[in-house]
Design a protein around this motif. Structure first.
Motif, PDB file in Angstrom:
ATOM      1  N   ASP A 171       1.517 -36.919 -27.938  1.00  0.00           N
ATOM      2  CA  ASP A 171       1.967 -36.281 -26.694  1.00  0.00           C
ATOM      3  C   ASP A 171       0.685 -36.171 -25.749  1.00  0.00           C
ATOM      4  N   ALA A 172      -0.340 -35.695 -26.511  1.00  0.00           N
ATOM      5  CA  ALA A 172      -1.532 -35.263 -25.615  1.00  0.00           C
ATOM      6  C   ALA A 172      -2.018 -36.767 -24.963  1.00  0.00           C
ATOM      7  N   PHE A 173      -1.948 -37.749 -25.616  1.00  0.00           N
ATOM      8  CA  PHE A 173      -2.503 -39.180 -25.377  1.00  0.00           C
ATOM      9  C   PHE A 173      -1.898 -39.836 -24.334  1.00  0.00           C
ATOM     10  N   LEU A 174      -0.552 -39.611 -24.306  1.00  0.00           N
ATOM     11  CA  LEU A 174       0.341 -40.649 -23.380  1.00  0.00           C
ATOM     12  C   LEU A 174      -0.202 -40.323 -21.928  1.00  0.00           C
ATOM     13  N   PRO A 175      -0.312 -39.166 -21.328  1.00  0.00           N
ATOM     14  CA  PRO A 175      -0.788 -39.066 -19.959  1.00  0.00           C
ATOM     15  C   PRO A 175      -2.046 -39.893 -19.802  1.00  0.00           C
ATOM     16  N   ASP A 176      -2.760 -40.040 -20.670  1.00  0.00           N
ATOM     17  CA  ASP A 176      -4.109 -40.835 -20.539  1.00  0.00           C
ATOM     18  C   ASP A 176      -3.759 -42.317 -20.582  1.00  0.00           C
ATOM     19  N   ARG A 177      -2.535 -42.669 -20.936  1.00  0.00           N
ATOM     20  CA  ARG A 177      -2.352 -44.138 -21.146  1.00  0.00           C
ATOM     21  C   ARG A 177      -1.693 -44.451 -19.974  1.00  0.00           C
ATOM     22  N   PHE A 178      -0.631 -43.560 -19.312  1.00  0.00           N
ATOM     23  CA  PHE A 178       0.457 -43.960 -18.423  1.00  0.00           C
ATOM     24  C   PHE A 178       0.457 -42.802 -17.188  1.00  0.00           C
ATOM     25  N   HIS A 179       0.356 -43.400 -15.926  1.00  0.00           N
ATOM     26  CA  HIS A 179       1.130 -42.526 -14.998  1.00  0.00           C
ATOM     27  C   HIS A 179       2.608 -42.364 -15.123  1.00  0.00           C
ATOM     28  N   ASP A 180       2.883 -41.253 -14.661  1.00  0.00           N
ATOM     29  CA  ASP A 180       4.346 -40.636 -14.765  1.00  0.00           C
ATOM     30  C   ASP A 180       5.242 -41.563 -14.390  1.00  0.00           C
ATOM     31  N   ASP A 181       5.105 -42.410 -13.434  1.00  0.00           N
ATOM     32  CA  ASP A 181       5.952 -43.541 -12.877  1.00  0.00           C
ATOM     33  C   ASP A 181       5.713 -44.793 -13.541  1.00  0.00           C
ATOM     34  N   ALA A 182       4.870 -44.735 -14.541  1.00  0.00           N
ATOM     35  CA  ALA A 182       4.512 -46.274 -15.015  1.00  0.00           C
ATOM     36  C   ALA A 182       5.666 -46.919 -15.720  1.00  0.00           C
ATOM     37  N   LEU A 183       6.527 -46.372 -16.438  1.00  0.00           N
ATOM     38  CA  LEU A 183       7.345 -46.985 -17.419  1.00  0.00           C
ATOM     39  C   LEU A 183       8.670 -46.380 -17.309  1.00  0.00           C
ATOM     40  N   SER A 184       9.703 -46.981 -17.625  1.00  0.00           N
ATOM     41  CA  SER A 184      11.222 -46.589 -17.866  1.00  0.00           C
ATOM     42  C   SER A 184      11.336 -45.749 -19.114  1.00  0.00           C
ATOM     43  N   PRO A 185      12.084 -44.606 -19.110  1.00  0.00           N
ATOM     44  CA  PRO A 185      12.334 -43.745 -20.035  1.00  0.00           C
ATOM     45  C   PRO A 185      12.288 -44.569 -21.716  1.00  0.00           C
ATOM     46  N   GLU A 186      12.948 -45.541 -21.537  1.00  0.00           N
ATOM     47  CA  GLU A 186      13.279 -46.435 -22.908  1.00  0.00           C
ATOM     48  C   GLU A 186      11.827 -47.028 -23.280  1.00  0.00           C
ATOM     49  N   ARG A 187      10.938 -47.741 -22.398  1.00  0.00           N
ATOM     50  CA  ARG A 187       9.757 -48.382 -22.738  1.00  0.00           C
ATOM     51  C   ARG A 187       8.662 -47.229 -23.009  1.00  0.00           C
ATOM     52  N   LEU A 188       8.678 -46.103 -22.400  1.00  0.00           N
ATOM     53  CA  LEU A 188       7.858 -44.818 -23.002  1.00  0.00           C
ATOM     54  C   LEU A 188       8.386 -44.474 -24.189  1.00  0.00           C
ATOM     55  N   ALA A 189       9.558 -44.272 -24.447  1.00  0.00           N
ATOM     56  CA  ALA A 189      10.065 -43.831 -25.827  1.00  0.00           C
ATOM     57  C   ALA A 189       9.777 -44.803 -26.970  1.00  0.00           C
ATOM     58  N   TRP A 190       9.721 -45.961 -26.746  1.00  0.00           N
ATOM     59  CA  TRP A 190       9.399 -47.065 -27.763  1.00  0.00           C
ATOM     60  C   TRP A 190       8.044 -47.065 -28.096  1.00  0.00           C
ATOM     61  N   PHE A 191       6.978 -46.985 -26.807  1.00  0.00           N
ATOM     62  CA  PHE A 191       5.585 -46.955 -27.340  1.00  0.00           C
ATOM     63  C   PHE A 191       5.162 -45.455 -27.930  1.00  0.00           C
ATOM     64  N   ALA A 192       5.771 -44.374 -27.657  1.00  0.00           N
ATOM     65  CA  ALA A 192       5.769 -43.355 -28.358  1.00  0.00           C
ATOM     66  C   ALA A 192       5.795 -43.622 -29.677  1.00  0.00           C
ATOM     67  N   SER A 193       6.859 -43.946 -30.025  1.00  0.00           N
ATOM     68  CA  SER A 193       7.264 -44.199 -31.335  1.00  0.00           C
ATOM     69  C   SER A 193       6.251 -44.923 -32.321  1.00  0.00           C
ATOM     70  N   GLN A 194       5.667 -45.797 -31.567  1.00  0.00           N
ATOM     71  CA  GLN A 194       4.620 -46.894 -32.199  1.00  0.00           C
ATOM     72  C   GLN A 194       3.492 -45.898 -32.450  1.00  0.00           C
ATOM     73  N   GLN A 195       3.088 -45.168 -31.668  1.00  0.00           N
ATOM     74  CA  GLN A 195       1.851 -44.567 -31.787  1.00  0.00           C
ATOM     75  C   GLN A 195       2.092 -43.181 -32.662  1.00  0.00           C
ATOM     76  N   GLU A 196       3.440 -42.633 -32.481  1.00  0.00           N
ATOM     77  CA  GLU A 196       3.579 -41.504 -33.735  1.00  0.00           C
ATOM     78  C   GLU A 196       3.468 -42.052 -35.049  1.00  0.00           C
TER      79      GLU A 196
END
Length: 269
Positions: A154-179
């Motif tokens: 959760d702390a890393f995601l803002p270092d990776r992406f601006h708030d408007d960079a991804l759709s909620p679905e794409r962000l959630a998928w990436f977060a699941s891989q990272q976690e």
């Protein structure tokens, strides 16, 4: 399930081969993701590349469907370079185009130095020749100890992406891989980078090199990438605006288009 054998376990890889049958045979493209990523982060690159190139991805050591070492396993840059070539050998790649992001970019630079005859071209996205500081290792360890992998992610995601960079679905998928990354893999992979400095050897990399870099990575400032560009004899640099350290995922279409133009121009030449 295709597996590349190494001296320390196996690595899961995938080959996508849908190149148009009228295309003359070209070298395949091998992709190496970074810490927190997985083979799937490259899927957004496929539309720009799939008609002309065979594409090979893999889960790097320590994550996904590849070998998960014990906490006390001795990681090293040389080991990760050997992993990369183990995948290339298993996929039947004698010479290939190599793309690496984040730590995968550092591994790619080291691979081009280790076996230059195998690398047709090199692409480094949001990666560098200089490694991490021990301070970042300590910061990540504190986050992992305090809240586990999800808190670190959760702390890393803002270092990776601006708030408007991804759709909620794409962000959630990436977060699941990272976690899904194990704690020890995160820290041990990061330790590989501590103190790494390939500066003195970069002039030995003669293959055409494409550098893709975000304008806002909190880990690798643009001047570091500019220095890499200066030290490489045969490189071109593209700095992409409104991007952070998740560049190859958030800007997949743009990055893949730049890579396709880069590769096609060299084949034509």
């Amino acid at each position: 399930m295709p597996l590349a054998k190494t001296t320390h376990g196996t690595l899961h890889y995938e080959v996508v081969d849908q190149a148009a049958p009228w295309q003359r045979q070209r070298e395949a493209i091998l992709f190496h993701h970074g810490i927190g990523g997985s083979a799937g982060i490259w899927a957004g690159w496929w539309p720009a590349l799939i008609d002309g190139y065979r594409l090979v991805t893999f889960d790097m050591r320590g994550c996904g469907r590849s070998d998960i070492p014990a906490a006390d396993f001795a990681w090293s840059l040389d080991l990760l370079v050997e992993d990369l070539f183990a995948v290339a050998d298993a996929a039947g790649l004698k010479q290939f185009h190599l793309v690496g992001e984040s730590i995968g970019g550092t591994v790619a630079l080291a691979a081009a130095l280790a076996r230059p005859e195998r690398i047709a071209t090199l692409t480094v996205s949001n990666g560098a020749h200089l490694g991490a500081s021990i301070q970042r290792v300590e910061t990540w360890r504190r986050q992992l100890d305090a809240g586990g992998v999800k808190a670190w992610s959760d702390a890393f995601l803002p270092d990776r992406f601006h708030d408007d960079a991804l759709s909620p679905e794409r962000l959630a998928w990436f977060a699941s891989q990272q976690e899904a990354w194990p704690r020890d893999s995160i820290l041990n992979a990061l330790r590989v980078l501590v103190g790494t400095d390939l500066s003195g050897r970069l002039r030995d990399i003669r293959c055409p090199t494409l550098l893709l870099h975000p304008d806002g990575s909190p880990f690798i400032p643009v001047p570091v990438m500019a220095e890499l560009h200066r030290l490489l004899p045969n490189a071109e640099l593209n700095v992409i605006g409104h991007a952070r350290h998740g560049l190859p995922y958030s800007h997949a279409k743009q990055c893949a288009s730049l890579l396709r133009t880069f590769l096609d121009s060299r084949i034509a030449g």
